[in-house]
Design an enzyme around this catalytic site. Structure first.
Site, PDB file in Angstrom:
ATOM      1  N   ASP A  82       0.881  -1.149   0.000  1.00  0.00           N
ATOM      2  CA  ASP A  82       0.000   0.000   0.000  1.00  0.00           C
ATOM      3  C   ASP A  82       0.928   1.210   0.000  1.00  0.00           C
ATOM      4  O   ASP A  82       2.105   1.111   0.351  1.00  0.00           O
ATOM      5  CB  ASP A  82      -0.930  -0.019   1.225  1.00  0.00           C
ATOM      6  CG  ASP A  82      -2.114   0.904   1.044  1.00  0.00           C
ATOM      7  OD1 ASP A  82      -3.107   0.760   1.783  1.00  0.00           O
ATOM      8  OD2 ASP A  82      -2.057   1.780   0.144  1.00  0.00           O
TER       9      ASP A  82
HETATM   10  C1  GLC Z   1      -4.268   4.451   0.095  1.00  0.00           C
HETATM   11  C2  GLC Z   1      -5.207   3.264   0.275  1.00  0.00           C
HETATM   12  C3  GLC Z   1      -5.181   2.298  -0.883  1.00  0.00           C
HETATM   13  C4  GLC Z   1      -4.954   3.069  -2.155  1.00  0.00           C
HETATM   14  C5  GLC Z   1      -3.543   3.613  -2.107  1.00  0.00           C
HETATM   15  C6  GLC Z   1      -3.243   4.498  -3.314  1.00  0.00           C
HETATM   16  O1  GLC Z   1      -3.617   4.747   1.298  1.00  0.00           O
HETATM   17  O2  GLC Z   1      -5.051   2.526   1.483  1.00  0.00           O
HETATM   18  O3  GLC Z   1      -6.431   1.607  -0.896  1.00  0.00           O
HETATM   19  O4  GLC Z   1      -5.114   2.212  -3.284  1.00  0.00           O
HETATM   20  O5  GLC Z   1      -3.285   4.337  -0.912  1.00  0.00           O
HETATM   21  O6  GLC Z   1      -4.049   5.621  -3.276  1.00  0.00           O
END
Ligand code: GLC
Length: 753
Positions: free
Chosen positions: A229
């Site tokens: 993430d």
């Molecule tokens: C965010 C979210 C994830 C998302 C990523 C990119 O923190 O947790 O679901 O796809 O970052 O935006």
């Protein structure tokens, strides 16, 4: 020559740069080797393509795209084909917007209604989540676009999401929290799996070798890319890569240097780096090569699809003679609530979309009401401040109207990525308004727009109908009107229980934890698994949803065919109009080596039936889906005995059931001298051996123990009870003889005299 031909000839710096990401939404391109950059962007219910000002919280602008219904809505359709169609449309839009990997689906489990991102997840049940997530991925992949099933694993709250450790026993992890991910991996092979921010049992998932390598790679044979993430690997990208991470996003460059240092200094095996880099190259060359797939983006067709999904996701919770509304009768329709004019259709955070269009329910109702007068009153303001004048005007309109439709829900600041709710209640100003309206008109319909479940108990008894639209996307307004007037027949069913009160939920004492750890003390008893096992009343049960028609369930047949159950049932539409019915299949297991929920969802089929017609529904359920995780033997096992297979309209509306006997696979617990006497008597060979020994040497035969004594004695280990009950021979000799006799019987059961 290393084992990874795709990275042949790449320098250490090249390989490290492939793993470390290049920019916020891009991986590194290595032109000299023909390796393109991969563009990743958020989903999961719309393509959030940012070209300037990138962020992962939905703050900066993005190019317009279709805001499809969020998962909280689409899950209520229980429709694999529909989710697949949504995935295809998202794939077309991703291609049109230059996106190679769409970051979704979200399949975390709704262990508490308070989780701020529940709008983005499907269900409290892992089978439903996994089946719908897999369908979504298959649709997306058909357009050559990669998915990123997220957030692996146990990211089931937003509070302290980047530091909290989810304390979860292995059986609960496997039966509830890993299961949806496993189903998506097994049934759709997503291009990537996104690793969550949190820790599990004290070990950050990002550097958790058991989760990233032993489970994902060795057990599930996953061969795609494991991506962090955004920012999840910031603290130690080397440990993350060592545990099984392949791609650290967003690209900050810092990761690259750390990886080069680690390989140079010998703390990271270059073969691990090669493996990760090779997977990224494979991802890049495969997906970017698909860019030719880009087809024209038909905005209107996608808007129509968003509306169709929203129509099939609306859940009619209650209807006492007021719906469908008709344009053919006289009488004013009072439409109350700012959400009728200003739609509440998506969640806040990384999934936030700039929609191509936005339908208001008010406009759609006006179009559909024919000659009936439609009188609109906002009733409340979006900032939640109590406005007496607005309330009075709304109450006056309701008083004079024949029908009242009140649009209520959770304002954007009540539920979002990055924080959780503290209450299930609707805002106080909305509840006050509704109470006044219900006191002046008995034909009130409430239409809800919310991602997380809201309390309905305080007011549901004072209204005639409730239509739950969740966060239903850019076309939810017209979909709601279509359902209210019966142009579409409601077919949605709850993918999450609506409890009577937050305090009834099984996670109530363990959410959201103490800032360091959150204990999953409810174990496997999440949602209906809890409520049904303890027979606790709920407002509306998992799987509940009404229709404007009715269905009969007849002629159930259950067979075992090869390694699956084949279940057949006839569904008859016994009501006045065509409709779709979501048929649910639950299993009530026989007594087994572990405690189990009273029943669990093992299958579902959605079937369209014309009024007066019947359809034979057949579903095949792999026997493995009835297994449980044995804590003792740390493997999936099948309980031995008769299973009751339930065919249901909801988890509390069981229409038919039938028994089927299955041979268990529970390994016999090894009998030892430390085993309880009762375990020896429960085992065929053990009973023979023990009875022979007791007959020869016991001062009191087991037959002499009366009913009062037996319960006291049988739980005792042989090593404790035998010396007391069989004193004719010293125990060590006695014990050895007993074990010897047992092994003879095991070796030659017919020798049992
Ligand atoms: C965010 C979210 C994830 C998302 C990523 C990119 O923190 O947790 O679901 O796809 O970052 O935006």
């Amino acid at each position: 020559m290393n084992n990874y031909p795709l990275i042949e000839g790449l320098s250490l710096e090249d390989k490290a740069s492939l793993i470390s990401g290049f920019a916020f939404w891009n991986t590194t391109a290595i032109e000299t080797s023909g390796i393109p950059s991969v563009v990743l962007s958020d989903g999961p219910h719309g393509v959030r393509r940012q070209e300037q000002g990138a962020d992962h919280l939905g703050i900066n602008a993005a190019r317009p795209s279709t805001a499809f219904p969020t998962a909280s809505a689409s899950a209520s359709s229980w429709d694999r084909d529909l989710l697949g169609t949504m995935g295809v449309a998202l794939g077309v839009e991703a291609r049109a917007l230059g996106v190679d990997v769409l970051l979704g689906p979200g399949v975390n489990i709704k262990r508490s209604p308070l989780c701020g991102r529940n709008f983005e997840y499907f269900s409290e049940d892992p089978l439903l989540s996994g089946e719908l997530g897999a369908a979504w991925v298959r649709g997306l992949k058909s357009q050559g676009v990669g998915a990123s099933v997220k957030h692996y694993v146990a990211n089931d709250q937003e509070t302290d999401r980047m530091s909290i450790s989810a304390e979860v026993d292995e059986r609960t992890l496997r039966e509830i929290y890993l299961k949806a991910f496993h189903r998506v991996v097994a049934k759709s092979s997503p291009a990537t799996v996104m690793v969550a921010y949190n820790a599990v049992n004290g070990e950050p998932v990002i550097s958790n070798h058991w989760l990233l390598t032993q489970i994902l790679r060795e057990e599930w044979a996953y061969d795609g890319v494991v991506v962090s993430d955004w920012g999840a690997a910031a603290s130690d990208v080397v440990a993350a890569v060592r545990a099984g991470l392949d791609l650290d996003m967003p690209g900050t460059g810092a990761g690259s240097a750390a990886l080069i240092d680690a390989v140079t200094s010998g703390t990271l095996d270059e073969a691990i780096l090669d493996r990760a880099a090779s997977r990224v190259v494979e991802l890049a060359t495969t997906l970017v090569g698909n860019r030719a797939h880009a087809s024209d983006l038909d905005v209107d067709a996608h808007h129509a699809l968003a509306r169709k999904i929203a129509e099939q996701s609306g859940v009619l919770l209650k209807n006492e003679g007021v719906l469908p509304l008709t344009a053919e009768t006289a009488g004013t329709i009072a439409v109350v609530g700012e959400f009728a004019r200003t739609p509440r259709y998506q969640g806040a955070g990384s999934s936030h979309i700039v929609p191509t269009r936005l339908d208001s329910a008010l406009d759609a109702i006006r179009e559909r009401a024919g000659d009936r007068l439609v009188h609109f009153e906002p009733g409340f303001t979006l900032d939640g401040k109590h406005n007496v004048e607005l309330v009075d005007r709304a109450v006056a309109a309701a008083h004079d109207a024949t029908d009242v439709v009140v649009f209520l829900g959770l304002p954007p600041e009540d539920e979002s990525e990055a924080f959780d709710r503290v209450t299930m209640d609707l805002p106080a100003d909305q509840l006050a308004l509704l109470q006044r309206i219900a006191s002046v008109n008995d034909r009130v319909t409430v239409v809800l727009s919310n991602g997380g479940v809201v309390s309905v108990e305080p007011w549901r008894g004072s209204v005639a109908a409730i239509l739950e639209m969740w966060l239903g996307g850019q076309a939810a307004g017209s979909a709601a009107a279509s359902l209210l007037f019966g142009d579409a027949n409601p077919s949605g069913k709850l993918a999450e229980t609506i409890p009577l009160a937050l305090a009834d939920t099984s996670s109530f004492h363990n959410f959201p934890g103490n800032g360091q750890t959150v204990l999953y003390g409810e174990r496997i008893y999440v949602g209906y698994r809890h409520f049904d096992s303890v027979r606790h009343d709920v407002a509306y049960p998992f799987g509940h949803g009404l229709s404007y028609t009715s269905f009969k369930y007849q002629d159930l047949r259950v067979d075992v065919i090869e390694d699956a159950l084949e279940v057949q049932v006839t569904i008859t539409n016994s009501g006045p109009r065509d409709g779709a019915e979501i048929v649910q299949f639950y299993s009530v297991p026989p007594k087994s080596g572990e405690d189990r929920p009273t029943h669990e969802l093992i299958g579902f089929e959605k079937v369209t039936v014309q009024t007066g017609a019947s359809v034979r529904v057949t579903t095949r359920i792999p026997l493995g889906d009835l297994d449980y995780w044995s804590i003792k033997s740390r493997q999936w096992v099948r309980a031995d005995g008769v299973y009751t297979i339930q065919v249901a309209a909801s988890s509390r509306d069981i229409r038919l059931e039938a028994g089927i006997e299955l041979v268990g696979t529970e390994p016999a617990r090894p009998l030892t001298l430390d085993s309880a006497m009762g375990d020896w008597f429960a085992d065929a060979d053990g009973a023979v051996a023990l009875q022979e020994m007791m007959a020869q040497f016991a001062t009191r035969g087991s037959g002499e123990w009366d009913d009062a004594t037996r319960p006291l004695v049988l739980p005792m280990p042989l090593r404790t009870i035998l010396p007391m009950a069989a004193s004719k021979l010293p125990f060590p000799v006695l014990g050895e003889r007993l074990l010897q006799r047992l092994s003879e019987l095991r070796a030659d059961p017919i020798g049992r005299s």
